[in-house]
Design a protein around this motif. Structure first.
Motif, short mmCIF file in Angstrom:
data_model
loop_
_atom_site.label_atom_id
_atom_site.label_comp_id
_atom_site.label_asym_id
_atom_site.label_seq_id
_atom_site.Cartn_x
_atom_site.Cartn_y
_atom_site.Cartn_z
N GLN A 176 0.84 -1.20 0.00
CA GLN A 176 0.00 0.00 0.00
C GLN A 176 0.87 1.25 0.00
N SER A 177 1.89 1.27 0.86
CA SER A 177 2.78 2.42 0.97
C SER A 177 3.55 2.65 -0.32
N LEU A 230 1.63 4.24 -3.17
CA LEU A 230 1.42 5.68 -3.03
C LEU A 230 2.71 6.47 -3.20
N ARG A 231 3.82 5.95 -2.65
CA ARG A 231 5.09 6.68 -2.70
C ARG A 231 5.77 6.58 -4.05
N PRO A 263 4.19 5.88 -7.39
CA PRO A 263 3.13 5.59 -8.38
C PRO A 263 3.67 5.40 -9.79
N SER A 266 -1.35 -2.90 -11.36
CA SER A 266 -1.59 -1.48 -11.10
C SER A 266 -1.74 -0.63 -12.37
N ARG A 269 -5.05 5.43 -8.66
CA ARG A 269 -3.87 4.80 -8.08
C ARG A 269 -4.07 4.41 -6.61
N GLU A 270 -4.80 5.23 -5.86
CA GLU A 270 -5.01 4.92 -4.44
C GLU A 270 -5.83 3.66 -4.24
N GLY A 295 -3.74 0.33 -3.08
CA GLY A 295 -3.53 0.06 -1.66
C GLY A 295 -4.79 -0.36 -0.96
#
Length: 475
Positions: free
Chosen positions: A65-66, A69-70, A72, A223, A229-230, A233
């Protein structure tokens, strides 16, 4: 790195991504849990094992998940994270290992289907007879043709199948609770026979828990097709929570139906044997039908993810160019074909193993551990601010990444030398693809650090081959 075609194909919703995660994890593994756990541990050990596995895999879920986001900009999660953190060659190994584990995992699906039908058709045996392999081959090539029709069509089918296959498992848990015998459950608390210490019992279940949790990274791998994108996660955490509750429930309630020794001797799919003991023969039929639906859905999801990993690696120039080609329906055709071919090869190999299902299950888990370790290690590197220009993360992110790294390292230790050596036998020859990609780019095949990694992989493969030939380890 995504091109215009890939951008327009990003239409997969949160519900579909979650279904990909659940569909990837709820496959053959859940139906084998009663026997796998019954042969290793009792109720106490099972509770500890699920606590350890659940906590460790939750850390990995948070890691994915992290990272989504970090970073993408990175697609096909597991492979891309390993490359970003540790260089092209280890990134290549991560891509190949993850892909190979998906292919070997797909073999377990066909073996289990044939073993299930083998209960009424003895010619299929435990899923590893000649007839079983022929029928499995027909099935896998049928799926190849289905997926070539289009990714969106295949994922829509997977969402429907995911709902259909979860229902029989939930019904199993409810019926098992209703028929649970408190005395049998109590007698199974410490486990029967000579199962060793609690530590030995828990470590004995680790590869089984890794196998059933494979797919927690499914949304990350897929993905590039996400609408938002969120959602990557969110789908990872939603899918994980749903599946953990299912797996733990199936395992624990089974201890209230049959004594530990009888659980250990059940034919796979062992969930069918448990329900038959509780409600009669119709229970076995009910679970068997649910298994076939479940396994076919999981096979679809894993084939999609395996092909996706090869495709993105080729697009990143870490695999030969031919694997980066797509059809007009946004399907990575050559990658899908190579995936199907490896599954076919491994199906034939199962005919020479002592226990086709357990061998494929454990090898799948072992092959996946190195990609998982590298992804977790990159998350730790990122959180600690040791990734070039990128700043570190908050304390929570650092703790999660370090725990995930420690957990995957512990899994490698728990796997033992046998499957690690067999993994090296699979990994080392794959370097040919890496060399092909480098030569296409006019680059030297290996840098100084990469030569060291190559030497380690070849040495491991040589030791593995010697160990197999001298009978120190067996398939």
């Amino acid at each position: 790195m995504a091109d215009t075609t890939a951008q327009t194909a990003q239409k997969v919703t949160l519900a579909t991504l979650t279904a990909m995660v659940v569909g990837s994890m709820v496959g053959a593994g859940v139906f084998s849990l009663p026997q796998r756990f019954g042969s290793e541990t009792g109720v106490a050990g099972a509770l500890v094992a699920w606590a350890v596995a659940g906590s460790g895999m939750l850390m990995l879920a948070f890691v994915f998940q992290s990272l989504a986001l970090r970073r993408p900009d990175l697609d096909a999660g597991v492979y891309a994270y390993a490359k970003a953190g540790f260089g092209e060659y280890l990134g290549f190994f991560s891509a190949f290992g993850y892909w190979a584990s998906a292919c070997v995992g797909n073999v377990t699906y066909w073996v289990l289907i044939m073993s299930t039908v083998g209960a009424i058709a003895p010619a299929l045996g435990d899923g590893d007879t000649v007839l079983a392999i022929v029928l499995s081959s027909v099935g896998l090539w049928t799926f190849y043709l289905l997926i070539r029709r289009g990714v969106q069509e295949a994922t829509a089918i997977n969402r429907i199948v995911t709902v259909a296959k979860v229902i029989p498992i939930i019904v199993f848990v409810i019926l098992a609770i209703f028929y649970l015998d408190p005395q049998v459950f109590a007698d199974n608390w410490r486990g029967g026979g000579d199962l060793g210490s609690l530590y030995d019992q828990v470590t004995g279940t680790m590869l089984a828990t890794v196998f059933v949790f494979l797919g927690v990274e499914g949304a990350s791998v897929y993905s590039r097709h996400a609408r938002r994108r969120e959602d990557v996660g969110r789908a990872t955490l939603l899918g994980f929570a749903m599946v953990l509750s299912i797996f733990a429930s199936v395992t624990i309630v089974s201890y209230g139906i049959l004594p530990n020794e009888e659980l250990a001797e059940l034919r796979q799919p062992s969930m069918a044997g448990v329900l038959e003991a509780a409600v009669g023969q119709w229970g076995e039929v009910f679970v068997s039908v649910g298994l076939i639906i479940s396994v076919l859905g999981a096979y679809l999801a894993w084939t999609l993810m395996a092909a996706e990993v090869l495709f993105v690696a080729a697009a990143d120039r870490d695999m030969p160019r031919f694997l980066g080609r797509k059809t007009g329906a946004d399907v990575p055709g050559p990658a899908l074909l190579l995936t199907t071919v490896l599954v076919q090869v491994m199906l034939v190999v199962t005919a020479f193993s002592e226990n086709a299902f357990n061998f494929a299950l454990n090898l799948t888990s072992a092959l996946t551990l190195i990609p998982f370790l590298l992804a977790a290690g990159y998350a730790a590197k990122l959180a600690l601010g040791r990734d070039g220009e990128r700043s570190g993360g908050p304390a929570r992110e650092i703790v999660v990444a370090l725990l995930a790294t420690l957990y995957t390292a512990f899994l490698l230790y728990a796997a033992g030398p046998k499957y690690l050596l067999v993994s090296f036998i699979v990994y080392a020859p794959a370097t040919v693809l890496f060399v092909m990609a480098r030569r296409e780019q006019g680059r030297r095949p290996f840098g100084p650090g990469e030569l060291l990694i190559l030497a380690v992989s070849i040495a491991g493969a040589v030791v593995g081959v010697v160990a197999l030939s001298l009978g120190w380890i067996s398939l």
